[in-house]
Scaffold this active site. Structure first.
Site, PDB file in Angstrom:
ATOM      1  N   SER A 287       0.855  -1.031  -0.093  1.00  0.00           N
ATOM      2  CA  SER A 287       0.027   0.113   0.060  1.00  0.00           C
ATOM      3  C   SER A 287       0.827   1.194  -0.063  1.00  0.00           C
ATOM      4  O   SER A 287       1.653   1.377  -0.787  1.00  0.00           O
ATOM      5  CB  SER A 287      -1.099   0.033   1.263  1.00  0.00           C
ATOM      6  OG  SER A 287      -1.991   1.080   1.291  1.00  0.00           O
ATOM      7  N   MET A 288       0.576   2.299   0.982  1.00  0.00           N
ATOM      8  CA  MET A 288       1.369   3.416   0.974  1.00  0.00           C
ATOM      9  C   MET A 288       2.956   3.091   1.390  1.00  0.00           C
ATOM     10  O   MET A 288       3.740   3.840   1.110  1.00  0.00           O
ATOM     11  CB  MET A 288       0.854   4.221   2.128  1.00  0.00           C
ATOM     12  CG  MET A 288       1.739   5.560   2.472  1.00  0.00           C
ATOM     13  SD  MET A 288       1.003   6.353   3.706  1.00  0.00           S
ATOM     14  CE  MET A 288       2.338   7.529   4.355  1.00  0.00           C
TER      15      MET A 288
ATOM     16  N   ASP B  94      -9.026  -2.869  -5.718  1.00  0.00           N
ATOM     17  CA  ASP B  94      -9.081  -4.008  -4.744  1.00  0.00           C
ATOM     18  C   ASP B  94      -9.766  -3.499  -3.529  1.00  0.00           C
ATOM     19  O   ASP B  94      -9.427  -4.158  -2.612  1.00  0.00           O
ATOM     20  CB  ASP B  94      -7.343  -4.089  -4.567  1.00  0.00           C
ATOM     21  CG  ASP B  94      -6.850  -3.032  -3.975  1.00  0.00           C
ATOM     22  OD1 ASP B  94      -7.545  -2.124  -3.461  1.00  0.00           O
ATOM     23  OD2 ASP B  94      -5.762  -2.796  -3.637  1.00  0.00           O
TER      24      ASP B  94
ATOM     25  N   HIS C  43      -7.714  -5.453  -0.571  1.00  0.00           N
ATOM     26  CA  HIS C  43      -6.359  -4.769  -0.624  1.00  0.00           C
ATOM     27  C   HIS C  43      -5.547  -5.168   0.799  1.00  0.00           C
ATOM     28  O   HIS C  43      -4.282  -5.101   0.659  1.00  0.00           O
ATOM     29  CB  HIS C  43      -6.798  -3.077  -0.418  1.00  0.00           C
ATOM     30  CG  HIS C  43      -5.880  -2.269  -0.300  1.00  0.00           C
ATOM     31  ND1 HIS C  43      -4.612  -1.844  -1.468  1.00  0.00           N
ATOM     32  CD2 HIS C  43      -5.153  -1.584   0.991  1.00  0.00           C
ATOM     33  CE1 HIS C  43      -3.839  -1.164  -0.936  1.00  0.00           C
ATOM     34  NE2 HIS C  43      -3.835  -0.980   0.453  1.00  0.00           N
TER      35      HIS C  43
END
Length: 626
Positions: free
Chosen positions: A285-286, A531, A582
């Site tokens: 992710s980030m 996602d 996700h």
């Protein structure tokens, strides 16, 4: 929802049905299309179908009643009828004494049947590959995503002493502080609006070690299953490390306050020198954006000072899991009006409770006070996300293009202007934000596109652009491999419909029009592909097209894409072994298999796998090679 899920686990005991697990890929049985098959007998299937419905109804009824008591206690506390603090002394296990024995028995039976239907052995993937001769080879460093790292208090001022070394993010301590002392919790969790650092007298730091991101709260796993399978392959703290960070901070402030990137560089160099093997970096992710920033920082003169060969010398591979490389569109309504689909789709009673507890304007202030989270605002402008009549990921049957990102049914004032593209939405956000937030964002990030190689090279000297893969390039590391693993096929927020907020008690100008539902619009939200959190274009464009352009990858770094369709198990709260969600994808069996093959030195055997239309969409993005 996650708290209910956790309560369910506490009541049922430590159920192994929670992890999304299946046997490792290449099982004993496949259908004619090559898909993995789990065999369940007809009698077992009938038994599950007939018994599950009644028992689940009684389970939901019983737990629903219990949850109702807790909610009633919360609201009653607002009127001094019940002292909520008393509930904090209740041991969850003691609830078994007040829940009817029949409900507990049925709950345990349901869990047992789920375990029998799907193989949830947490170590199965690692043990399977170990039996095939795959073993730990490359040192591994993991960079978690946004909000998944726990934050604990180290302040010793009077206001913080009760929280010393307790997690105010990512634990039940957080829940207790939020409910019993919201003002104090907000004071600790929010950064100073002018400095972007801790407020005076407050000291919140990222938890460290594997515990920092294995579970969010007890029972809600994040990285734990990847750690389990790494352990089965032979990894331990001597050759694996979690590089947890305070996701609230911008990257520049992460280094300034915590020396995060200096320490990350040292960990990578130590892993290389103690093992003799280059390191594999795994981000989610980030965390992928943070790692991309690091790849620039570590080589830049006056910053990491590693020089142009550092990445090629020390890093073997980058495993990019569900990387929000071009942002997450749902981050925009969060900082504009404190909303997203999760709040827009609540019923009236839930909205009332949420607003009483943490109102929209409070959520806006909270989100804006965390500059790190604003790195996930959409990157690429109209070139990626479309204009007023067209978007690369529009479908043939759409009535309104995704290109108009923020829409207004009634456009008749400065608060509700004409429909806005992503670029126009960013300007609208800045115009309707406090000066301190504008300055934080404009001094920290850049969301544009570099249209020439010369511009990309110039941007390499500007830290504001180091998180933007459309303005900077990959390292000059020809031996580096980048693996992009992400889920597809789960509806994901793509655009929104807003209206003026005419509520006299509101402190905001606009709000999502939750009364608007027709066509593709569901209570003011339009869903697209992705996602469930990050849109497909953000997950996939750089991997499928952008990093195959000479401008963004002049050294010819190897890029491989492996998409995983979202095929959730309807009876699993976290989606089961084939989820593409996700977060829950971190427990997916095939993802764990791919990760272990790469860290075990078998990444060359990973073949690309596309199941979405990302390559078609990428060709429609208005970014062209030199």
């Amino acid at each position: 929802m996650s708290s209910l899920h956790t309560l369910r686990r506490r009541v049922l005991g430590d159920s192994s049905s929670e992890p999304s697990r299946a046997s490792s890929p290449n099982p004993a049985f496949k259908d004619k299309h090559g898909e993995h098959v789990t065999l369940v007998s007809t009698s077992k299937l009938k038994q599950l179908s007939s018994k599950r419905s009644k028992r689940r109804q009684w389970l939901v009824f019983g737990l629903g009643g219990l949850f109702g008591v807790l909610i009633a206690a919360f609201f009653a506390q607002q009127h001094d009828v019940i002292n909520l603090e008393g509930l904090m002394d209740v041991n969850i296990d003691s609830l078994l004494d007040v829940i009817p024995a029949g409900i507990v028995k049925d709950a345990k039976d349901i869990t047992r049947h789920e375990r029998e239907t799907v193989n949830y052995d947490s170590f199965a993937v690692g043990l399977h590959l170990q039996s095939q001769g795959v073993k730990a080879r490359h040192p591994v460093i993991m960079i978690p995503g946004v909000i998944s790292t726990g934050l604990e208090s180290w302040g010793t001022e009077e206001v913080s002493r009760q929280y010393f070394r307790k997690r105010l993010w990512g634990s039940w301590s957080m829940m207790r502080a939020l409910v019993l002392d919201k003002a104090s919790w907000k004071r600790h969790i929010m950064l100073d609006k002018l400095t972007g650092l801790d407020p005076p007298g407050i000291k919140l730091r990222a938890a460290q070690g594997f515990d920092a991101a294995d579970f969010f709260i007890t029972g809600y796993w994040i990285w734990s299953h990847i750690l389990e399978n790494l352990g089965a392959l032979g990894y331990d703290p001597s050759n694996a490390f979690t590089a947890a960070y305070d996701w609230r901070l911008s990257c520049g402030k992460l280094e300034l306050r915590d020396h995060y990137f200096t320490r990350l560089k040292a960990h990578i160099e130590t892993g290389f020198r103690t093992s003799g093997e280059k390191v594999v970096l795994i981000s989610h992710s980030m965390g992928s954006q943070v790692l991309f920033y690091f790849l620039h920082w570590v080589e830049a003169e006056g910053y990491g000072d590693g020089g142009p060969d550092w990445v090629d010398t020390f890093v073997d591979s980058w495993i990019n899991i569900s990387g929000s490389m071009l942002g997450a569109l749902k981050g925009y309504p969060a900082v504009l009006s404190g909303e997203m689909k999760d709040t827009a789709h609540l019923n009236a009673f839930a909205v009332y409770g949420l607003e009483r507890f943490l109102a929209k304007h409070e959520r806006v202030e909270l989100f804006r006070s965390m500059p790190g989270a604003s790195s996930m605002l959409p990157i690429g402008g109209n070139a990626v996300w479309g204009n007023k009549t067209f978007a690369p990921d529009d479908s043939k049957n759409q009535t309104v293009s995704y290109g108009t990102f923020i829409n207004f049914k009634e456009s008749n004032s400065t608060q509700s202007p004409a429909n806005l593209t992503v670029e126009e939405s960013h300007s609208y956000l800045m115009k309707n934000s406090d000066t301190w937030y504008q300055e934080q964002i404009q001094s920290t990030y850049s969301y544009g596109v570099a249209h020439s190689r010369a511009e990309v090279e110039r941007n390499g000297k500007d830290p504001r652009k180091w998180m933007n893969p459309l303005e900077t390039r990959l390292p000059l590391a020809p031996r580096l491999k980048v693996y992009c693993f992400y889920g597809v096929g789960k509806p994901t927020e793509r655009s929104y419909w807003y209206r003026e907020d005419r509520d006299p008690t509101s402190k905001l100008n606009v709000t999502i029009d939750t009364a608007l539902s027709y066509g593709e619009i569901d209570r003011g939200v339009v869903m697209g592909e992705g996602d469930g959190t990050v849109p497909l274009l953000s997950n996939g464009y750089m991997c499928a097209k952008g990093w195959r352009m000479n401008r963004y990858n002049p050294a010819g770094v190897t890029i491989k894409v492996y998409e995983m369709p979202h095929e959730p198990d309807r009876f699993s709260p976290r989606g089961g072994p084939n989820t593409g969600d996700h977060v829950d994808i971190l427990g997916r069996a095939s993802l764990n298999d791919l990760i272990l093959r790469v860290v075990g030195g078998k990444g060359n055997r990973v073949e690309e796998n596309y199941v979405s239309n990302i390559r078609e969409y990428s060709e429609k993005v208005k970014i062209y090679d030199d």
